[in-house]
Design a protein around this motif. Structure first.
Motif, PDB file in Angstrom:
ATOM      1  N   LEU A 446       0.838  -1.198   0.000  1.00 56.58           N
ATOM      2  CA  LEU A 446       0.000   0.000   0.000  1.00 56.58           C
ATOM      3  C   LEU A 446       0.872   1.246   0.000  1.00 56.58           C
ATOM      4  CD1 LEU A 446      -2.378  -1.190   2.882  1.00 56.58           C
ATOM      5  CD2 LEU A 446      -2.463  -1.811   0.464  1.00 56.58           C
ATOM      6  N   VAL A 447       2.064   1.145   0.594  1.00 57.95           N
ATOM      7  CA  VAL A 447       3.041   2.233   0.615  1.00 57.95           C
ATOM      8  C   VAL A 447       4.421   1.622   0.374  1.00 57.95           C
ATOM      9  CG1 VAL A 447       1.672   3.655   2.187  1.00 57.95           C
ATOM     10  CG2 VAL A 447       3.373   2.085   3.124  1.00 57.95           C
ATOM     11  N   HIS A 448       5.454   2.475   0.409  1.00 59.44           N
ATOM     12  CA  HIS A 448       6.817   1.983   0.220  1.00 59.44           C
ATOM     13  C   HIS A 448       7.662   2.330   1.437  1.00 59.44           C
ATOM     14  CE1 HIS A 448      10.167   0.468  -2.237  1.00 59.44           C
ATOM     15  NE2 HIS A 448      10.890   1.379  -1.583  1.00 59.44           N
ATOM     16  N   GLU A 449       7.454   1.569   2.517  1.00 59.90           N
ATOM     17  CA  GLU A 449       8.252   1.671   3.742  1.00 59.90           C
ATOM     18  C   GLU A 449       8.144   3.031   4.426  1.00 59.90           C
ATOM     19  OE1 GLU A 449      12.229   0.319   2.950  1.00 59.90           O
ATOM     20  OE2 GLU A 449      11.503  -1.411   1.801  1.00 59.90           O
ATOM     21  N   ASN A 450       7.128   3.790   4.079  1.00 58.12           N
ATOM     22  CA  ASN A 450       6.894   5.082   4.725  1.00 58.12           C
ATOM     23  C   ASN A 450       5.577   4.976   5.480  1.00 58.12           C
ATOM     24  OD1 ASN A 450       6.200   7.763   5.388  1.00 58.12           O
ATOM     25  ND2 ASN A 450       7.301   8.566   3.602  1.00 58.12           N
ATOM     26  N   MET A 451       5.666   4.763   6.777  1.00 61.71           N
ATOM     27  CA  MET A 451       4.462   4.513   7.564  1.00 61.71           C
ATOM     28  C   MET A 451       3.547   5.733   7.604  1.00 61.71           C
ATOM     29  SD  MET A 451       4.842   1.328   8.321  1.00 61.71           S
ATOM     30  CE  MET A 451       5.684   1.192   6.727  1.00 61.71           C
ATOM     31  N   ASP A 452       4.103   6.949   7.455  1.00 59.50           N
ATOM     32  CA  ASP A 452       3.262   8.147   7.462  1.00 59.50           C
ATOM     33  C   ASP A 452       2.321   8.176   6.260  1.00 59.50           C
ATOM     34  OD1 ASP A 452       4.456   9.025   9.778  1.00 59.50           O
ATOM     35  OD2 ASP A 452       5.952  10.249   8.736  1.00 59.50           O
ATOM     36  N   LEU A 453       2.783   7.637   5.126  1.00 56.85           N
ATOM     37  CA  LEU A 453       1.957   7.671   3.924  1.00 56.85           C
ATOM     38  C   LEU A 453       0.795   6.684   3.979  1.00 56.85           C
ATOM     39  CD1 LEU A 453       4.533   8.101   1.021  1.00 56.85           C
ATOM     40  CD2 LEU A 453       3.021   9.813   2.043  1.00 56.85           C
ATOM     41  N   MET A 454       0.812   5.763   4.949  1.00 58.09           N
ATOM     42  CA  MET A 454      -0.315   4.838   5.068  1.00 58.09           C
ATOM     43  C   MET A 454      -1.583   5.575   5.487  1.00 58.09           C
ATOM     44  SD  MET A 454      -0.190   0.984   6.655  1.00 58.09           S
ATOM     45  CE  MET A 454       1.372   0.606   5.895  1.00 58.09           C
ATOM     46  N   ASP A 455      -1.444   6.649   6.257  1.00 56.37           N
ATOM     47  CA  ASP A 455      -2.607   7.477   6.585  1.00 56.37           C
ATOM     48  C   ASP A 455      -3.182   8.113   5.333  1.00 56.37           C
ATOM     49  OD1 ASP A 455      -2.762   7.387   9.589  1.00 56.37           O
ATOM     50  OD2 ASP A 455      -0.720   8.133   9.371  1.00 56.37           O
ATOM     51  N   THR A 456      -2.293   8.572   4.441  1.00 57.73           N
ATOM     52  CA  THR A 456      -2.742   9.173   3.181  1.00 57.73           C
ATOM     53  C   THR A 456      -3.486   8.155   2.342  1.00 57.73           C
ATOM     54  OG1 THR A 456      -0.842  10.662   3.208  1.00 57.73           O
ATOM     55  CG2 THR A 456      -1.981  10.376   1.098  1.00 57.73           C
ATOM     56  N   TYR A 457      -2.937   6.945   2.258  1.00 57.90           N
ATOM     57  CA  TYR A 457      -3.613   5.883   1.517  1.00 57.90           C
ATOM     58  C   TYR A 457      -4.994   5.605   2.104  1.00 57.90           C
ATOM     59  CZ  TYR A 457      -4.872   1.182   0.010  1.00 57.90           C
ATOM     60  OH  TYR A 457      -5.558   0.094  -0.482  1.00 57.90           O
TER      61      TYR A 457
END
Length: 834
Positions: A446-457
């Motif tokens: 869902l993301v590329h090792e950036n846990m902050d971007l999981m909220d965006t997803y």
């Protein structure tokens, strides 16, 4: 004709007959004569459905479909019976007169003196099969006290899988007395006692066979309940179990035993070990009454949005799985320290709560405060779905956004904007479907090792207009975490369990985390094994144990679980195809488990390349079809319009009346990103469209100026593309159930094209790789040296198995039409000129 209403309070007791009075009221006018017997069940109750054990006693309850016989006349079947009913009213046609000979179930009645017990029973989770427990009573007059009493006993087996035995699925359990006691067939009945006397000829009705298809687990015993005649078995009895390979195990009770009416004989737990020899087993000191659980520490209910209880819903603590009872309640005895969530396998016809596009089929243990050691998760509320068996699935894979300030995200098109293009196309496509429910599945990364971007997803899922089920990929694990389990913290905080299931329209969906993260040696958790941990394997077997083998199953994992594009078979490895993360485990693995189902579709992403595969009719996985999706947002790192030859896009699956009707590729037509590279762009000689308009840009076909749409299911190359004067076609979702593509040149007769082999040789010797994909990869390798360390190379990856070529060279000029018929009889065509 005068009609009568007769009301009799009838008790079917658990231990013994309990008396109660009969009240008669006459002269209730009706159109036709009838008799109504109201059956009241105070205290320990009656019926066919077995409740859980509470204080060494179990209750049984009336349920829908129950029918009582009175003097040979069958009642109308019960309907709308509330959960855990201790009373019910049975209606009989005609005006019946006392004395009453009452029999449950009505189907056992043969004549005034004879009943017939069936030789076959079926496995039912947590209970004996409905309609197998005989009960009877005699009512001499309307003023007499009556009692409906048991004629049968229950034998309770608790069976586990032995660690050294490959078989894990039982297919039958047979019960028989060792002194040739009759257990089925015709019996003379004495209603006044009541009691049974066998009347069948010698050798007739000497066995009861229970059929099932249930997996055994090493950790949780399978409960099997058989109803047998209550009588003395003078030399004991034996039970024979058979597995899917027709191997047997026989257990015996060799001494005389009385199986008492209304009592449950509970066998000591044992493991299934096939053998030609019979072994002795013990009966526990506690013989339970007939029949809620001892020592449970997790409970809750499943109800619909009107508060009605839902029976038979599968609930799990992440390791074991149980089913809800008649009142929608579930009970589990768990090692609560290891429990993160309690989750339900949403049954067909219902939706769990959906928040921000995310299905909330689970509750976190951290949100529940235990009382006296018991965690009560309250009500799981499900909402009925209109037209539940017809729906559309949008399946995506590997959106994998990175932060825009990363160097690679400035080489071509930014990954976050590529994701936005996909979301826009998903929104628009969904909005056009108004006659059915839509569901989404994203196959991980869902993301590329950036846990902050999981909220965006997660936020973007809320804009799509339908629920999306997600699964964890290797890049969705926090690389700074200490271990595999801890690395999933962000995913679990947004989407819940990593392993779960749900049912839509009769199809069972299983979502699995099949990547076991490992430290790469430099303190980052980026390496991984591909397989199932022991805990995941245990959960999977428990979940699938409730699913009939005739069910169509969709298995969703990030990494392919079966055949791979390279030709290797992942289930050949015990480490990968089995269930252990450390050493090669037992031969039995998930491949063997799914082999038992009639139709299985295995979905995956991870490889960034399209690969569909159908096993041969003689292969052990002949019932399994492989669907590996390319990256939905294009080529990795550059986020260009192709992923190894497949355009940016997703797969749409249509299900009609519970049957998979079709699937097709949907290319993404939008471009919401500007180019960010410093050395220009490829010339896109082989791209079939150009982008025009303002943000978002829209892909327009070069030959027609029409929008790129679902009619585009293949890329056809002119004779000059590969330097051999032959026409090539890449048919994106092709598999062996499609017809071969045909080519017609200059109006000539169509001829079959030839599938190009995946020859991994030097670039100058290769033909048939996807030219459009090679065009962009070679350009970025030559002009952006940073990509050489990111997996780009100055050569194609290899030949997609979806690539075909014409059997002969093309003329110097002309027009060619390539057509292909998919497995659903849809015909797609493209025409090229040169």
């Amino acid at each position: 004709m005068k009609s009568f209403f007769k009301s009799a309070a009838v008790l079917a007791a658990v231990l013994a007959g309990v008396a109660c009075n009969v009240k008669v009221e006459e002269d209730i006018p009706q159109q036709e004569a009838y008799t109504v017997i109201a059956v009241s069940l105070p205290g320990d109750t009656t019926k066919t459905v077995l409740g859980p054990s509470v204080a060494s006693s179990r209750k049984v309850f009336w349920t829908d479909g129950d029918r009582l016989s009175c003097n040979g006349t069958a009642s109308v079947a019960l309907s709308g019976v509330p959960a855990e009913s201790q009373s019910a009213t049975f209606s009989f046609p005609g005006a019946l007169s006392t004395p009453y000979n009452l029999l449950y179930p009505a189907s056992f009645y043969k004549n005034a003196n004879t009943i017939t017990l069936p030789e076959s029973q079926t496995w039912t989770a947590g209970s004996f099969a409905s309609g197998t427990l005989p009960l009877a009573a005699y009512v001499a007059s309307e003023s007499n006290s009556i009692a409906l009493s048991h004629l049968g006993a229950i034998v309770h087996l608790r069976i586990k899988k032995d660690a050294g035995v490959s078989a894990s699925r039982l297919t039958s359990v047979t019960f028989e007395g060792r002194a040739d006691e009759q257990v089925a067939g015709d019996f003379t009945i004495n209603y006044t006692v009541p009691s049974l006397t066998g009347t069948a000829a010698a050798g007739v009705g000497r066995k009861i066979t229970l059929t099932l298809s249930q997996s055994l687990s090493e950790s949780t015993a399978l409960d099997v309940f058989l109803v047998v005649p209550a009588q003395t078995y003078t030399s004991g009895f034996k039970v024979t179990m058979t597995d899917e390979y027709n191997r047997v195990m026989t257990k015996v009770k060799s001494s005389s035993i009385v199986l008492t009416p209304g009592k449950l004989a509970k066998m000591t737990e044992f493991t299934f070990v096939p053998s030609a020899l019979a072994t002795e087993f013990a009966i526990d000191d506690v013989v339970e009454e007939v029949l809620p659980p001892d020592g449970y520490n997790i409970t809750g209910r499943v109800v619909d949005n009107s508060g009605n209880p839902l029976e038979g819903v599968v609930v799990s603590d992440g390791l074991q799985s149980v089913r809800t009872m008649l009142d929608g309640t579930f009970y589990m005895e768990s090692t609560v320290a290891n429990v993160k969530f309690v989750q339900i396998s949403t049954p067909s016809g219902y939706l769990p709560p959906v928040s921000g596009g995310i299905p909330r089929f689970y509750k976190a243990k951290a949100d529940v405060t235990p009382v006296a050691g018991v965690y009560n998760f309250g009500d799981f509320v499900l909402t009925p779905v209109a037209n539940p068996d017809t729906y559309t699935l949008f399946i995506t894979a590997d959106p994998q956004p990175r932060a825009s300030d990363l160097g690679l995200d400035n080489v071509a098109f930014r990954s976050l904007r590529a994701c936005e293009s996909m979301y826009l196309d998903l929104q628009e496509t969904a909005a056009a479907i108004t006659d059915r429910q839509i569901y989404g599945i994203c196959l991980g990364d869902l993301v590329h090792e950036n846990m902050d971007l999981m909220d965006t997803y997660a936020t973007n899922l809320g804009t799509l207009g339908y629920p999306t089920y997600n699964l964890i990929g290797n890049h969705d694990n926090d690389p700074t975490a200490p271990d595999d389990d801890a690395s999933a913290w962000k995913y679990e905080s947004l989407f819940g369990p990593r392993n779960y299931s749900f049912n839509i329209g009769g199809i069972h969906f299983v979502v699995l985390d099949n990547l076991i993260m490992k430290n790469n040696g430099s303190g980052r958790l980026t390496n991984y094994d591909q397989g199932l941990t022991d805990d995941v394997w245990t959960w999977l077997q428990g979940d699938m144990a409730f699913i009939p083998t005739t069910t169509t199953v969709m298995v969703c994992a990030h990494s392919p679980m079966f055949k791979q594009e390279s030709g290797s078979e992942r289930t050949n490895s015990a480490k990968h195809g089995g269930h252990t993360s450390t050493v090669d485990g037992p031969a039995f693995g998930y491949g063997d488990l799914f082999d038992t189902y009639n139709e299985v579709h295995a979905w995956a992403g991870h490889t960034h390349s399209t690969f569909n595969y159908i096993y041969s009719g003689t292969h052990r996985h002949k019932n399994i079809q492989v669907h590996t999706l390319a990256r939905s947002t294009g080529e990795l790192w550059t986020n260009e319009y192709l992923a190894n030859g497949t355009p940016r896009g997703f797969t749409i699956v249509e299900v009609v009346d519970g049957i998979i009707d079709s699937w097709r590729f949907h290319p993404t037509k939008y471009l919401k990103s500007s180019f960010h590279g410093t050395h220009g762009q490829p010339i896109y000689e082989y791209c079939d469209w150009t982008y025009s308009g303002t943000s978002p840009l829209v892909a327009k076909m070069k030959d027609t100026n029409a929008d790129l749409d679902e009619s585009y299911q293949m890329h056809v190359y002119t004779p000059s593309a590969y330097g051999d004067n032959k026409i090539y076609a890449n048919v994106f979702l092709w598999d062996s159930k499609w017809a071969l593509p045909t080519i017609s040149i200059n109006g000539g007769a169509p001829v079959n094209m030839i599938q190009v082999e995946n020859v991994n040789t030097a670039p100058e010797n290769r033909t048939g790789y996807d030219k459009a994909n090679d065009e962009i990869m070679s350009f970025y390798y030559a002009n952006y040296s940073i990509l050489s360390s990111a997996g780009y190379e100055n050569s194609p990856r290899g030949v997609p198995l979806t690539m075909f070529r014409a059997p002969s060279e093309a003329p110097a000029s002309g027009t060619a039409t390539v057509s292909v018929t998919d497995r659903f009889d849809n015909v797609y065509s493209r025409t090229v000129s040169w």
